[in-house]
Design an enzyme around this catalytic site. Structure first.
Site, PDB file in Angstrom:
ATOM      1  N   ASN A   1       9.310  48.575  37.206  1.00 46.52           N
ATOM      2  CA  ASN A   1       9.801  47.357  36.735  1.00 46.52           C
ATOM      3  C   ASN A   1      11.317  46.979  37.118  1.00 46.52           C
ATOM      4  O   ASN A   1      11.504  45.883  36.781  1.00 46.52           O
ATOM      5  CB  ASN A   1       9.725  47.386  35.093  1.00 46.52           C
ATOM      6  CG  ASN A   1       8.384  47.449  34.567  1.00 46.52           C
ATOM      7  OD1 ASN A   1       7.490  46.859  35.076  1.00 46.52           O
ATOM      8  ND2 ASN A   1       8.145  48.127  33.311  1.00 46.52           N
TER       9      ASN A   1
ATOM     10  N   ARG B   1       0.965  39.928  37.203  1.00 47.49           N
ATOM     11  CA  ARG B   1       1.738  38.740  36.198  1.00 47.49           C
ATOM     12  C   ARG B   1       3.147  38.845  36.852  1.00 47.49           C
ATOM     13  O   ARG B   1       3.762  37.613  36.873  1.00 47.49           O
ATOM     14  CB  ARG B   1       1.879  38.844  34.924  1.00 47.49           C
ATOM     15  CG  ARG B   1       0.339  38.498  33.993  1.00 47.49           C
ATOM     16  CD  ARG B   1       0.444  38.752  32.728  1.00 47.49           C
ATOM     17  NE  ARG B   1       1.401  37.583  32.157  1.00 47.49           N
ATOM     18  CZ  ARG B   1       0.915  36.256  31.676  1.00 47.49           C
ATOM     19  NH1 ARG B   1      -0.385  36.049  31.804  1.00 47.49           N
ATOM     20  NH2 ARG B   1       1.935  35.581  31.437  1.00 47.49           N
TER      21      ARG B   1
ATOM     22  N   CYS C   1      -3.942  37.869  30.056  1.00 46.31           N
ATOM     23  CA  CYS C   1      -3.404  39.116  30.179  1.00 46.31           C
ATOM     24  C   CYS C   1      -4.002  40.240  29.041  1.00 46.31           C
ATOM     25  O   CYS C   1      -4.082  39.750  28.003  1.00 46.31           O
ATOM     26  CB  CYS C   1      -1.990  39.229  29.951  1.00 46.31           C
ATOM     27  SG  CYS C   1      -1.003  40.921  29.939  1.00 46.31           S
TER      28      CYS C   1
ATOM     29  N   PRO D   1       3.684  33.988  27.873  1.00 45.80           N
ATOM     30  CA  PRO D   1       3.845  32.602  28.397  1.00 45.80           C
ATOM     31  C   PRO D   1       4.946  32.375  29.138  1.00 45.80           C
ATOM     32  O   PRO D   1       6.034  33.124  29.033  1.00 45.80           O
ATOM     33  CB  PRO D   1       3.969  31.621  27.079  1.00 45.80           C
ATOM     34  CG  PRO D   1       4.412  32.485  25.899  1.00 45.80           C
ATOM     35  CD  PRO D   1       3.867  33.877  26.299  1.00 45.80           C
ATOM     36  N   VAL D   2       4.957  31.529  30.245  1.00 46.40           N
ATOM     37  CA  VAL D   2       5.772  31.405  31.333  1.00 46.40           C
ATOM     38  C   VAL D   2       6.393  30.235  31.085  1.00 46.40           C
ATOM     39  O   VAL D   2       7.513  29.794  31.617  1.00 46.40           O
ATOM     40  CB  VAL D   2       5.331  31.290  32.785  1.00 46.40           C
ATOM     41  CG1 VAL D   2       4.433  32.642  33.199  1.00 46.40           C
ATOM     42  CG2 VAL D   2       4.236  29.965  32.632  1.00 46.40           C
ATOM     43  N   ASP D   3       6.450  29.466  29.700  1.00 47.21           N
ATOM     44  CA  ASP D   3       7.174  28.324  29.222  1.00 47.21           C
ATOM     45  C   ASP D   3       8.372  28.545  29.170  1.00 47.21           C
ATOM     46  O   ASP D   3       9.452  27.438  29.479  1.00 47.21           O
ATOM     47  CB  ASP D   3       6.608  27.452  27.931  1.00 47.21           C
ATOM     48  CG  ASP D   3       5.945  28.231  27.127  1.00 47.21           C
ATOM     49  OD1 ASP D   3       5.119  29.359  27.539  1.00 47.21           O
ATOM     50  OD2 ASP D   3       6.018  28.037  25.987  1.00 47.21           O
ATOM     51  N   LEU D   4       9.104  29.770  28.987  1.00 48.65           N
ATOM     52  CA  LEU D   4      10.442  30.027  28.825  1.00 48.65           C
ATOM     53  C   LEU D   4      11.045  30.028  30.334  1.00 48.65           C
ATOM     54  O   LEU D   4      12.222  29.303  30.236  1.00 48.65           O
ATOM     55  CB  LEU D   4      10.904  31.592  28.195  1.00 48.65           C
ATOM     56  CG  LEU D   4      10.220  31.701  26.687  1.00 48.65           C
ATOM     57  CD1 LEU D   4      10.491  33.228  26.435  1.00 48.65           C
ATOM     58  CD2 LEU D   4      11.111  30.940  25.887  1.00 48.65           C
TER      59      LEU D   4
ATOM     60  N   ASP E   1       6.301  49.588  25.979  1.00 46.15           N
ATOM     61  CA  ASP E   1       5.621  50.573  27.173  1.00 46.15           C
ATOM     62  C   ASP E   1       5.290  51.930  26.807  1.00 46.15           C
ATOM     63  O   ASP E   1       4.833  52.458  27.577  1.00 46.15           O
ATOM     64  CB  ASP E   1       6.325  50.151  28.401  1.00 46.15           C
ATOM     65  CG  ASP E   1       5.922  49.035  29.192  1.00 46.15           C
ATOM     66  OD1 ASP E   1       5.330  48.068  28.562  1.00 46.15           O
ATOM     67  OD2 ASP E   1       6.519  48.408  30.049  1.00 46.15           O
TER      68      ASP E   1
ATOM     69  N   LEU F   1       6.001  43.396  19.612  1.00 42.46           N
ATOM     70  CA  LEU F   1       6.388  42.674  20.714  1.00 42.46           C
ATOM     71  C   LEU F   1       5.188  41.866  21.496  1.00 42.46           C
ATOM     72  O   LEU F   1       5.137  40.734  21.938  1.00 42.46           O
ATOM     73  CB  LEU F   1       6.905  43.317  21.673  1.00 42.46           C
ATOM     74  CG  LEU F   1       8.271  43.929  21.469  1.00 42.46           C
ATOM     75  CD1 LEU F   1       9.058  44.588  22.548  1.00 42.46           C
ATOM     76  CD2 LEU F   1       9.182  42.946  21.091  1.00 42.46           C
TER      77      LEU F   1
END
Length: 422
Positions: A23, A93, A117, A123-126, A308, A330
């Site tokens: 990551n 992603r 997912c 979401p990718v709107d942020l 995770d 989350l």
């Protein structure tokens, strides 16, 4: 297709090194798009997600070569394409991380929408709202995010309604080449975000507030950075997973090449269960417990308990005395491993976002199926204490994020084999 066969293992012992953090490696690789100089990346984990992102960078025009298994040289000065196509993005992603650097550098990019997912909507709107605030025009066309900023991006105050790691990373990279000052409010504080900030800073970007929830970036107005050598930080989730392997068998194991303070929330929970540790600057030894106590976990953003590690601790709860509870705050759908653990005989009940686990039930080996990366590791851990043999299928999920899993577990004494489906 491969699968793993694990035999019950009463006791582990030994020492293993921890690989570079997946990551952290992924945003570092996308940050190379901002550099005008060739660079060397060391301690790069040899996992499927990293190799997928390297394929994408090569498609865009980057040139790289492997100096060794865990070190590459990469040059992005000849990148001349700005489309991240569906065939690559659908596999991972995190490919959305090319959005910020491509748009900031070239003023235009097309990035395929990541799609669904397994562990729920992310979401990718942020990301999109943030780059729009920085002056980009954004449209969704034929499944692609088409972003344009022909005159470059400009600094802005970005307030994230929800803490987002990849969103913070994308805007950090976009802001590095923007004109003026960008302030990210409610920024993620993960060690991987901190490392990205430090690399951008070393490349010539002025960044204040590193490691805090408010980060200020002074952009370089499309002047590319000078990044040369990067050493990827150790993977705290991999380290936590192997600590759980030692814990579930109540065995002494040592991890090397770690940063113990990155694991504080995990270590605090293991101490609550009954374990103790010996630590140095870069090593960590788990000491056996007199008994394993039940526990409660609520997942939250760093420095809280990481989502995770939720699945791995659910497996560990199966070996503890009493009833443990885990609340997942989350991600929705991140309890899909429960049904597979139940196939082994686990006593787990779900109510909303909370799992209740009754410990000390006898598990028996069975055929189980991995549903996502961390769920896969939970099944591996449960296989250590299940009587007989456990066969874990669809382990390509594991290969996304764990380097040499079988080799490291074998070094600790686990009877584990990678076999091919008939």
């Amino acid at each position: 297709m491969d699968f793993l066969r694990i035999s019950q293992t009463q006791r582990l012992k030994g020492s293993i090194p921890i690989s570079g953090a997946k990551n952290s490696a992924l945003p570092i690789l996308t940050a190379t798009l901002l550099s005008k100089t060739p660079m060397v990346i060391k301690n790069l984990p040899n996992v499927a997600d990293v190799n997928t992102l390297l394929q994408l960078l090569a498609i865009l025009g980057a040139e790289y070569s492997r100096n060794s298994t865990n070190q590459i040289s990469i040059d992005t000065s000849k990148v001349n394409k700005t489309q991240a196509n569906y065939d690559i993005v659908r596999k991972m992603r995190a490919s959305i991380l090319v959005l910020g650097p491509l748009l900031a550098r070239f003023g235009h990019c097309e990035v395929s929408l990541p799609g669904g997912c397994a562990i729920g909507a992310r979401p990718v709107d942020l990301h999109l709202k943030a780059i729009e605030k920085m002056g980009a025009e954004v449209e969704i066309q034929n499944g692609y995010i088409v972003a344009r900023a022909p005159n470059g991006l400009h600094g802005s105050d970005i307030v994230f309604d929800k803490i987002t790691v990849t969103g913070t990373e994308n805007i950090l990279m976009a802001a590095s080449l923007a004109k003026g000052k960008t302030k990210i409010i409610n920024a993620a504080k993960e060690p991987e975000v901190v490392q990205l900030c430090e690399i951008l800073q070393e490349g010539g970007v002025t960044i204040n507030g590193i490691g805090s929830s408010e980060i200020e970036i002074i952009g370089r107005e499309r002047e590319l950075l000078e990044i040369q050598t990067i050493n990827v930080i150790p993977d705290r989730i991999e380290a936590g997973t192997y600590l759980c392997a030692g814990a579930i068998t109540n065995s002494p194991i040592t991890l090397t090449d770690v940063i113990p303070h990155h694991l504080q929330a995990i270590l605090d929970k293991l101490k609550e269960i009954g374990f103790d540790f010996e630590t140095t600057q870069d090593s960590l030894t788990l000491l056996p417990a007199k008994q394993l106590n039940a526990f409660e976990i609520t997942t939250t953003e760093y420095p809280g308990f990481p989502t995770d590690m939720q699945a791995q601790f659910m497996a560990l709860a199966l070996a503890c005395n009493g009833t443990s509870t885990i609340e997942e705050r989350l991600f929705e759908n991140r309890f899909m491993h429960v049904s597979e653990l139940q196939r082994l005989g686990a006593s787990i009940t779900l109510k909303g976002h909370t799992a209740t686990i009754i410990g000390n039930e006898k598990l028996k080996g069975a055929d189980v199926m991995a549903t996502d990366l961390r769920a896969s590791s939970a099944l591996v851990l449960a296989g250590l204490i299940a009587q007989g043999e456990t066969n874990i299928h669809r382990i390509y999920h594991l290969d996304r994020g764990y380097e040499n899993l079988e080799g490291k577990l074998h070094a600790l004494g686990v009877q584990i084999q990678r076999l091919q489906e008939s």
